[in-house]
Design a protein around this motif. Structure first.
Motif, PDB file in Angstrom:
ATOM      1  N   UNK A 182       0.927  -1.263   0.146  1.00 29.19           N
ATOM      2  CA  UNK A 182       0.085  -0.039  -0.173  1.00 29.19           C
ATOM      3  C   UNK A 182       0.792   1.208   0.053  1.00 29.19           C
ATOM      4  N   UNK A 183       1.997   1.331   0.944  1.00 28.10           N
ATOM      5  CA  UNK A 183       2.680   2.509   1.011  1.00 28.10           C
ATOM      6  C   UNK A 183       3.665   2.725  -0.036  1.00 28.10           C
ATOM      7  N   UNK A 184       4.021   1.833  -1.079  1.00 26.10           N
ATOM      8  CA  UNK A 184       4.746   1.667  -1.903  1.00 26.10           C
ATOM      9  C   UNK A 184       4.179   1.983  -3.429  1.00 26.10           C
ATOM     10  N   UNK A 185       2.946   1.511  -3.457  1.00 26.91           N
ATOM     11  CA  UNK A 185       2.434   1.723  -4.626  1.00 26.91           C
ATOM     12  C   UNK A 185       0.827   1.987  -4.939  1.00 26.91           C
ATOM     13  N   UNK A 186       0.243   1.199  -4.248  1.00 27.90           N
ATOM     14  CA  UNK A 186      -1.406   1.324  -3.955  1.00 27.90           C
ATOM     15  C   UNK A 186      -2.085   2.684  -3.684  1.00 27.90           C
ATOM     16  N   UNK A 187      -1.192   3.445  -2.961  1.00 29.50           N
ATOM     17  CA  UNK A 187      -1.841   4.718  -2.384  1.00 29.50           C
ATOM     18  C   UNK A 187      -1.348   5.871  -3.587  1.00 29.50           C
TER      19      UNK A 187
END
Length: 518
Positions: free
Chosen positions: A29-34
């Motif tokens: 989540x922190x590296x791509x999804x957000x």
């Protein structure tokens, strides 16, 4: 030494620690999804018939492909805590592989493409890896390693993505969960594994902000190889964490191609080893740059580059210092409020989030007053870990000697552990010596770094032969090839000195400083 920093900088440190150090932190989540799915994450540049062919990949594409690859890897038994090697050059599939492993809570093991099979096998075995993702040009190096399953990019890798649905599994390893296991070379034993927890990303993004001053509008290019710490931390992990874009040049280093890419893609923020800048400096025909920021790491920056850069590049080149174990933490920072006048020979001041000093002549980090410090120890190496700390455990010792002035500016003096810094790569003498000593005619050997105008340092070997063997040019070439095939193509000795004996202390320790003197 504690450096006074602006309040907004201190706030950034606290904020990033709260995000990446949270007990429920989710790496995917922190590296791509957000991030904005339409934003460009990487521009991969291939070189075909001297033509640069850039292709953009968005965060949305990375998210989709990594979800599909995660489904395929989970079907092969990869799960939380499993360790997986990735042996690829600078290409988008490397980032997809990294993110797929983050979704599964698995651990990413970077492998440098210049390594030969024995160096790769040692790392995979030490890490207890079970699978390797690689490309066709590297597949032969891992094909014969027992117990290792291999997935090749140009073959089943693409099919694994297209033939699988996106996973809905998300494993949150938390701030203390290991996401990377990277190996660093030493001088007295095999390379050591460095576990990198998710909370280390707080330090990584702070360096992008403070040291490099990467901003959302920049065309950023970290030219370092992601098989090593600087390229992985700040060319892959950091840009993903920030939602920025990086350029991946999918070819070997070439000064002309580098110069053209800087101009044609209008790069505004560039980070590379001093060797890259010296190569650009060697041909005055290069030009057309639009650099706002330029930074150097991997070895001390030489004065000639500092003087040449402003009129040639449109920017100073600022020297930065760090280690695999900590990332970058002493810098000539670019960020407003931290930027200071460059002092000749200085690698800068401590980065906010780190408190440093000189202890036993070495650069040291105060573990009690450095919230961004993340190194807790080497993998399965308690003695090696203990040797990195003072007796009371308060100070982490880098092994690099330096001096510091009254204003907190650090000046590198020497490496304490004989690591060779060549073109930004760190080469441990033990790795090279352990290959050379296997030759049947070699009875003793020592490897040192010698000053080189272009590369900073190069590897030189001092070899004692048995009584039945005479020195020859053919034997020198044979020993060089032995290192290329037994350890790494870039680490072979540029010169082999055949000597009658090696200088040693009464206890038998090689006196490398005498060999370096010539």
């Amino acid at each position: 030494m504690v450096i006074s920093v602006p309040a907004d900088v201190a706030d950034i440190v606290d904020r990033e620690l709260s995000i990446f150090g949270a007990p429920d932190a989710n790496a995917a989540y922190l590296l791509v999804d957000r991030h904005d799915p339409h934003a460009i994450a990487f521009t991969q540049v291939d070189v075909e018939d001297s033509v640069l062919r850039p292709v953009d990949v968005t965060y949305g594409e990375l998210a989709d492909k990594s979800r599909r690859l995660a489904t395929a890897l989970a079907a092969r038994g990869v799960g939380e805590g499993d360790r997986v090697g990735v042996l690829m050059g600078k290409r988008v599939e490397l980032a997809v592989s990294f993110l797929a492993l983050m979704r599964l809570g698995a651990v990413y093991i970077p492998l440098f493409t210049a390594f030969a099979e024995p160096a790769i096998e040692m790392r995979l075995t030490s890490a207890a890896a079970r699978l390797v993702l690689t490309e066709s040009s590297q597949a032969a190096k891992v094909a014969g390693i027992e117990g290792i399953e291999v997935i090749v990019v140009e073959n089943e890798f693409d099919a694994l993505i297209s033939d699988n649905d996106p996973t809905d599994r998300e494993v949150a390893v938390g701030g203390d969960g290991m996401i990377i296991l990277i190996f660093t070379s030493g001088t007295t034993g095999p390379p050591k594994g460095v576990p990198v927890p998710l909370r280390a990303v707080a330090s990584i993004v702070c360096y992008l902000d403070f040291g490099l001053d990467v901003q959302a509008g920049d065309v950023f290019w970290n030219a370092a190889d992601p098989g090593w710490a600087y390229g992985l931390y700040y060319g892959i992990v950091g840009v993903l964490a920030r939602g920025y874009r990086n350029i991946l040049l999918h070819s070997g280093f070439n000064a002309e191609v580098t110069a053209r890419l800087l101009a044609d893609l209008a790069v505004t923020n560039f980070a590379a080893a001093p060797t890259v800048y010296r190569s650009l400096k060697s041909d005055s025909a290069f030009g057309g740059y639009q650099l706002r920021r330029a930074s150097s790491a991997g070895e001390p920056l030489t004065p000639d580059v500092i003087e040449w850069a402003p009129p040639a590049l449109g920017s100073q080149v600022r020297d930065h210092y760090g280690q695999t174990e900590q990332g970058m933490f002493v810098n000539n920072h670019w960020r407003d409020g931290l930027r200071q006048e460059i002092l000749p020979g200085s690698m800068g001041i401590a980065m906010p989030g780190f408190t440093t000093a000189i202890i036993d002549d070495q650069i040291a980090v105060d573990t009690t007053a450095s919230p961004l410090m993340w190194f807790l120890g080497y993998l399965d190496a308690a003695d090696k870990t203990a040797s990195r700390y003072t007796a009371d455990g308060r100070w982490y010792l880098t092994g690099d000697t330096a001096r510091v002035d009254d204003e907190g500016h650090y000046f590198f003096t020497a490496r304490d552990d004989d690591i060779i810094l060549m073109a930004g790569y760190r080469i441990g003498p033990f790795d090279v010596e352990s290959v050379l000593i296997t030759h049947p005619s070699v009875v003793d050997v020592a490897v040192v770094g010698r000053r080189d105008e272009l590369r900073g340092e190069v590897v030189e070997a001092f070899v004692v032969l048995d009584d039945a063997t005479d020195p020859s040019d053919a034997l020198e070439a044979e020993l060089q090839d032995l290192v290329k095939t037994g350890f790494a193509a870039h680490a072979y000795p540029r010169r082999v000195h055949f000597v009658d004996a090696l200088p040693k202390t009464p206890s038998g320790k090689i006196q490398r400083f005498l060999l370096r003197r010539g």
